[in-house]
Design an enzyme around this catalytic site. Structure first.
Site, mmCIF file in Angstrom:
data_model
loop_
_atom_site.group_PDB
_atom_site.id
_atom_site.type_symbol
_atom_site.label_atom_id
_atom_site.label_comp_id
_atom_site.label_asym_id
_atom_site.label_seq_id
_atom_site.Cartn_x
_atom_site.Cartn_y
_atom_site.Cartn_z
ATOM 1 N N GLU A 175 0.859 -1.200 0.000
ATOM 2 C CA GLU A 175 0.000 0.000 0.000
ATOM 3 C C GLU A 175 0.889 1.242 0.000
ATOM 4 O O GLU A 175 1.590 1.514 0.981
ATOM 5 C CB GLU A 175 -0.927 -0.016 1.231
ATOM 6 C CG GLU A 175 -2.024 1.023 1.113
ATOM 7 C CD GLU A 175 -3.089 0.925 2.209
ATOM 8 O OE1 GLU A 175 -3.423 -0.193 2.640
ATOM 9 O OE2 GLU A 175 -3.595 1.981 2.613
ATOM 10 N N LYS A 229 -7.532 -1.160 11.598
ATOM 11 C CA LYS A 229 -6.913 -1.594 10.339
ATOM 12 C C LYS A 229 -5.788 -0.619 9.965
ATOM 13 O O LYS A 229 -4.710 -1.013 9.525
ATOM 14 C CB LYS A 229 -7.965 -1.676 9.224
ATOM 15 C CG LYS A 229 -7.472 -2.283 7.923
ATOM 16 C CD LYS A 229 -6.841 -1.299 6.959
ATOM 17 C CE LYS A 229 -6.389 -1.959 5.675
ATOM 18 N NZ LYS A 229 -5.718 -1.024 4.759
ATOM 19 N N ASP A 253 5.429 -13.340 11.841
ATOM 20 C CA ASP A 253 4.171 -13.957 11.427
ATOM 21 C C ASP A 253 3.057 -12.905 11.512
ATOM 22 O O ASP A 253 2.554 -12.594 12.596
ATOM 23 C CB ASP A 253 3.879 -15.147 12.366
ATOM 24 C CG ASP A 253 2.599 -15.876 12.016
ATOM 25 O OD1 ASP A 253 1.735 -15.303 11.329
ATOM 26 O OD2 ASP A 253 2.456 -17.036 12.453
ATOM 27 N N HIS A 282 -3.729 10.174 -0.989
ATOM 28 C CA HIS A 282 -3.508 8.974 -1.809
ATOM 29 C C HIS A 282 -3.273 9.372 -3.259
ATOM 30 O O HIS A 282 -2.394 8.850 -3.925
ATOM 31 C CB HIS A 282 -4.730 8.059 -1.732
ATOM 32 C CG HIS A 282 -4.758 7.235 -0.482
ATOM 33 N ND1 HIS A 282 -5.678 6.253 -0.254
ATOM 34 C CD2 HIS A 282 -3.975 7.254 0.610
ATOM 35 C CE1 HIS A 282 -5.462 5.705 0.924
ATOM 36 N NE2 HIS A 282 -4.437 6.303 1.464
HETATM 37 C C1 MEV Z 1 -6.470 2.775 5.015
HETATM 38 O O1 MEV Z 1 -5.603 1.733 4.654
HETATM 39 C C2 MEV Z 1 -6.438 3.006 6.514
HETATM 40 C C3 MEV Z 1 -7.454 4.029 7.023
HETATM 41 O O2 MEV Z 1 -8.770 3.659 6.607
HETATM 42 C C4 MEV Z 1 -7.352 4.014 8.536
HETATM 43 C C5 MEV Z 1 -8.416 4.829 9.223
HETATM 44 O O3 MEV Z 1 -9.506 5.047 8.647
HETATM 45 O O4 MEV Z 1 -8.161 5.235 10.368
HETATM 46 C C6 MEV Z 1 -7.196 5.397 6.463
#
Ligand code: MEV
Length: 407
Positions: A76, A246, A262, A359
Site C-alpha cells: 500500500e 486496520k 508472522d 492517496h
Molecule cells: C487505510 O488503509 C487506513 C485508514 O482507513 C485508517 C483509518 O480510517 O483510520 C485510512
C-alpha cells in the site's frame, strides 16, 4: 492440455520444472510467465518464485530518545509516507515513549473424557522440568516455563501452560511443549488430549506507546480536537473501530513482514485484544486538553527477533540490524510506536482533507516516476497530473515531455 493440479511429487520438481508445468497448465509459453528464475530466498515447499512487495523505510521516528529508520514491507503506497508523517509530528512532542510488561504466551492442552481434574499444584514441578528440557535455547535466553492452570469448559478440561519465549515469537516452542506435556496430563486425568497447540490470543505479551504533541504540530486546536473526537467515535462505534485498527495494523504488519514475523498471528492477536471486553474497541485513543494532543496505544506483540524464518531470510535479518535491536520486546515497543504514528497520520488526514487527496498525491508521484520523471520534475509532473484528473503513465509522459521542452 488436460493437465490438472493433481501432480504427485510436485514438491520434488525443481523450481524451473514447476514453472514450466504451470505454463503448460495455462497453455502459454514459459516466457509468458513473469516469474524470475533465481531461487527464492526461502526454500519453501512447492515454491515457484517470490512475490515482490516494496521494502521501504519510514523516517523521523524518535522512540524513547533513540532515532530509527523503520523498515516496512507493504503493497500500500501511502503506508510508509503516512508513518513518516505521523513520526514527524510526534517528534515535535519529543517522540514516542514506549514500554512492555511481562512477555508471556499461552499454550493449551485440551483433554476430553477426563476422569479427574488436574491437581495443578501436584504437577507443576514435573511439568516445569519437562517443559524446560524442551526449550534449552529459550531458557538460556532468559525465558522458559512460567506457570500452569486448568479449567473445565463444558466436557473439556483445558490446561493452560504459560511460557516466556524470550526473543523468539515462540510458536514452535509453545507447540512443542504442549505436545511434550500432553501424555503427562492424559495420565493424570485419565482422559485423552484432543488439542495441543499455542493460543493466538495474546493477553500477557503487550507493548504500549504514547505521545503528546502541541496542537500546532497537527495544524491547530481545531484539528487536534477533531482527532480526539474521531477517537471518541471509534470507541462508540464498532464499524469505525475496525477501520481505525486496520489503519494501525497497516504500520504494524509492514514492520512485521520486513522483520520476518508472522503477520497473521499479529492480526489475530490484535483483533482479539481489541474485543477483550466483549465489545470491539480501538487499540489507540486520543485526547485533547486544549493545548496538547495525547495518544496512547496498547497491543499484543507476539513477535521474535530470532528463530522462525529469520535464519534463512537475509533481508529480514538486515531489517533487524537497521533497527539496532536484539530483543523481541524492543521490536514490540517499536511496533506499538509505528502503529500509533500510522494512526495519527490517518486520523489527521481523515479529519482534514480526507484520505483520498493524499492517496492521489502519492499515486501521482508514483506515476510520474514510472513515466521517467526525476528530481524536482516528479512533483511538477505529479501536480499537473492531479490538475488534469487523469493519473496515467501516458498522460505523465506527455506532461514530462512538454516540461522538458519548456526548459
Ligand atoms: C487505510 O488503509 C487506513 C485508514 O482507513 C485508517 C483509518 O480510517 O483510520 C485510512
Amino acid at each position: 492440455m488436460g493437465l490438472g493440479s493433481d501432480v504427485s511429487g510436485f514438491y520434488r520438481l525443481s523450481q524451473e520444472e514447476r514453472i514450466k508445468l504451470l505454463a503448460d497448465f495455462l497453455d502459454v509459453k514459459r516466457e509468458e510467465v513473469p516469474l524470475p528464475s533465481p531461487p527464492p530466498p526461502l526454500p519453501l515447499e512447492n515454491s515457484i518464485g517470490y512475490f515482490p512487495v516494496n521494502l521501504a523505510v519510514a523516517n523521523y521516528f524518535l522512540i524513547d530518545g533513540r532515532d530509527y529508520f523503520i523498515p516496512m514491507a507493504t503493497e500500500e503506497p501511502s503506508v510508509v509516507a503516512a508513518a513518516s508523517h505521523g513520526a514527524k509530528i510526534a517528534r515535535a512532542g519529543g517522540g514516542f515513549r514506549t514500554g512492555t510488561g511481562e512477555q508471556l504466551m499461552l499454550s493449551q492442552v485440551v483433554i476430553t473424557d477426563a476422569k479427574r481434574d488436574l491437581d495443578v499444584a501436584q504437577f507443576v514441578d514435573i511439568a516445569s522440568r519437562i517443559a524446560q528440557s524442551e526449550m534449552p535455547s529459550v531458557v538460556a535466553a532468559g525465558g522458559g516455563f512460567r506457570g500452569l492452570d486448568a479449567e473445565r469448559k463444558g466436557k473439556y478440561l483445558v490446561i493452560r501452560i504459560w511460557i516466556d519465549p524470550a526473543d523468539s515469537m515462540g510458536a514452535n516452542t509453545l507447540d512443542r511443549v504442549a505436545e511434550a506435556l500432553a501424555p503427562l496430563f492424559e495420565e493424570a486425568t485419565g482422559g485423552k488430549a484432543l488439542l495441543k497447540i499455542l493460543s493466538n490470543r495474546v493477553t500477557r505479551r503487550l507493548a504500549w506507546a504514547e505521545v503528546e504533541v502541541p496542537a500546532e504540530a497537527v495544524g491547530g486546536s481545531d484539528v487536534a480536537a477533531r482527532i480526539a473526537e474521531a477517537s471518541d467515535f471509534a470507541m462508540l462505534d464498532e464499524d469505525r473501530a475496525v477501520t481505525h485498527n486496520k489503519g494501525i495494523m497497516n504500520g504494524v504488519i509492514a514492520l512485521a513482514l520486513a522483520t520476518g514475523n508472522d503477520t497473521r498471528a499479529l492480526e489475530a492477536a490484535a483483533h482479539s485484544y481489541a474485543a477483550k471486553t466483549g465489545r470491539y474497541t480501538p487499540l489507540s485513543t486520543w485526547k485533547f486538553d486544549g493545548s496538547k494532543l495525547s495518544g496512547k496505544i496498547e497491543l499484543p506483540v507476539p513477535v521474535g527477533v530470532v528463530g522462525g524464518s529469520l535464519k534463512s531470510n537475509e533481508t529480514a535479518a538486515f531489517c533487524l540490524r537497521l533497527l539496532r535491536i536484539s530483543r523481541a520486546s524492543e521490536l514490540g515497543r517499536i511496533m506499538a510506536a509505528v502503529g500509533l504514528a500510522q494512526n495519527l497520520a490517518a486520523l489527521m488526514a481523515l479529519v482534514t482533507e480526507g484520505i483520498q487527496k493524499g492517496h492521489m498525491r502519492l499515486a501521482a508521484r508514483t506515476i510520474a516516476m514510472a513515466a521517467g520523471a526525476e528530481g524536482t520534475l516528479v512533483d511538477l509532473v505529479a501536480n499537473e497530473l492531479i490538475k488534469t484528473g487523469q493519473v496515467r503513465v501516458d498522460v505523465a509522459k506527455r506532461i514530462l515531455e512538454s516540461l522538458k521542452e519548456r526548459k
